[in-house]
Design an enzyme around this catalytic site. Sequence first.
Site, PDB file in Angstrom:
ATOM      1  N   HIS A  20       0.837  -1.208   0.000  1.00 13.86           N
ATOM      2  CA  HIS A  20       0.000   0.000   0.000  1.00 13.86           C
ATOM      3  C   HIS A  20       0.873   1.261   0.000  1.00 13.86           C
ATOM      4  O   HIS A  20       0.592   2.227  -0.699  1.00 13.86           O
ATOM      5  CB  HIS A  20      -0.896   0.053   1.249  1.00 13.86           C
ATOM      6  CG  HIS A  20      -1.884  -1.073   1.385  1.00 13.86           C
ATOM      7  ND1 HIS A  20      -1.977  -1.851   2.516  1.00 13.86           N
ATOM      8  CD2 HIS A  20      -2.834  -1.535   0.542  1.00 13.86           C
ATOM      9  CE1 HIS A  20      -2.947  -2.735   2.360  1.00 13.86           C
ATOM     10  NE2 HIS A  20      -3.489  -2.574   1.167  1.00 13.86           N
ATOM     11  N   LYS A  44     -20.466  -5.933   9.478  1.00  8.71           N
ATOM     12  CA  LYS A  44     -19.633  -7.057   9.020  1.00  8.71           C
ATOM     13  C   LYS A  44     -18.189  -6.812   9.417  1.00  8.71           C
ATOM     14  O   LYS A  44     -17.283  -6.975   8.611  1.00  8.71           O
ATOM     15  CB  LYS A  44     -19.695  -7.129   7.481  1.00  8.71           C
ATOM     16  CG  LYS A  44     -20.868  -7.901   6.934  1.00  8.71           C
ATOM     17  CD  LYS A  44     -20.553  -8.413   5.545  1.00  8.71           C
ATOM     18  CE  LYS A  44     -21.139  -7.523   4.478  1.00  8.71           C
ATOM     19  NZ  LYS A  44     -20.701  -7.786   3.138  1.00  8.71           N
ATOM     20  N   ARG A  95      -2.340  -6.555  -8.170  1.00  9.42           N
ATOM     21  CA  ARG A  95      -1.166  -7.402  -7.932  1.00  9.42           C
ATOM     22  C   ARG A  95      -1.074  -8.457  -9.031  1.00  9.42           C
ATOM     23  O   ARG A  95      -0.323  -8.331  -9.967  1.00  9.42           O
ATOM     24  CB  ARG A  95      -1.256  -8.072  -6.558  1.00  9.42           C
ATOM     25  CG  ARG A  95      -0.946  -7.127  -5.414  1.00  9.42           C
ATOM     26  CD  ARG A  95      -1.306  -7.727  -4.104  1.00  9.42           C
ATOM     27  NE  ARG A  95      -2.719  -8.102  -4.118  1.00  9.42           N
ATOM     28  CZ  ARG A  95      -3.451  -8.299  -3.057  1.00  9.42           C
ATOM     29  NH1 ARG A  95      -2.936  -8.185  -1.872  1.00  9.42           N
ATOM     30  NH2 ARG A  95      -4.725  -8.619  -3.154  1.00  9.42           N
ATOM     31  N   SER A 133      -2.670  -7.847   3.221  1.00 13.19           N
ATOM     32  CA  SER A 133      -2.931  -7.695   4.660  1.00 13.19           C
ATOM     33  C   SER A 133      -3.348  -9.042   5.246  1.00 13.19           C
ATOM     34  O   SER A 133      -2.952  -9.398   6.360  1.00 13.19           O
ATOM     35  CB  SER A 133      -4.054  -6.683   4.893  1.00 13.19           C
ATOM     36  OG  SER A 133      -3.706  -5.439   4.369  1.00 13.19           O
TER      37      SER A 133
END
Length: 164
Positions: A20, A44, A95, A133
């Site tokens: 990032h 959520k 990516r 992540s």
Amino acid sequence: MAPNNIAVYPGSFDPITNGHVDLVKRTLRIFDKVVVAIATNPDKDVSLFSVKERLQMIREVFKGLNGRVEADSFEGLLVDYAEKTGAKVIIRGLRAVSDFEYEFQMAMMNRRLKPNLETLFMMTGESEFYISSRLVKEVASFGGNVSGLVPTNVLRKLKEKFKR
Ligand code: PNS
């Protein structure tokens, strides 16, 4: 450059990784300002870090950049948030090929919702393309070494979270 040369870079950033960071820095070559925007969904929420913790980590990482990177959070639709900030462009990182379908669907949906807002895809750096992540959290949770994959302040926070 136009005064509203702002890009919004949305995501979960749970936590922010070096992938990032690289992407934000390269985005600053094109835009005056980047708003790193954490999307929140209280119904959520399965995040490791609270929104407050994530914002703090992002702010620490970019504090030397003369305010050209702002960290914020939002609830609701990204396109509504982007419009409110005055941004004309949404930045997303790509990516691998596996990212493409999900990103393409989101970009199309966002374009349908707000045709004036563009999504701009940046390729991740060659040394960051495998970082996510999710993987960082998984490796860190089992005591694996994630140094070099996340900024040092994030590394510290991960160690605190997964203290054995
Ligand atoms: O880093 P992520 O989790 O892949 O980011 C996904 C994100 C935050 C960009 C996406 O879930 C989002 O835009 N959420 C806000 C709600 C919204 O606008 N949903 C419709 C997307 S087409």
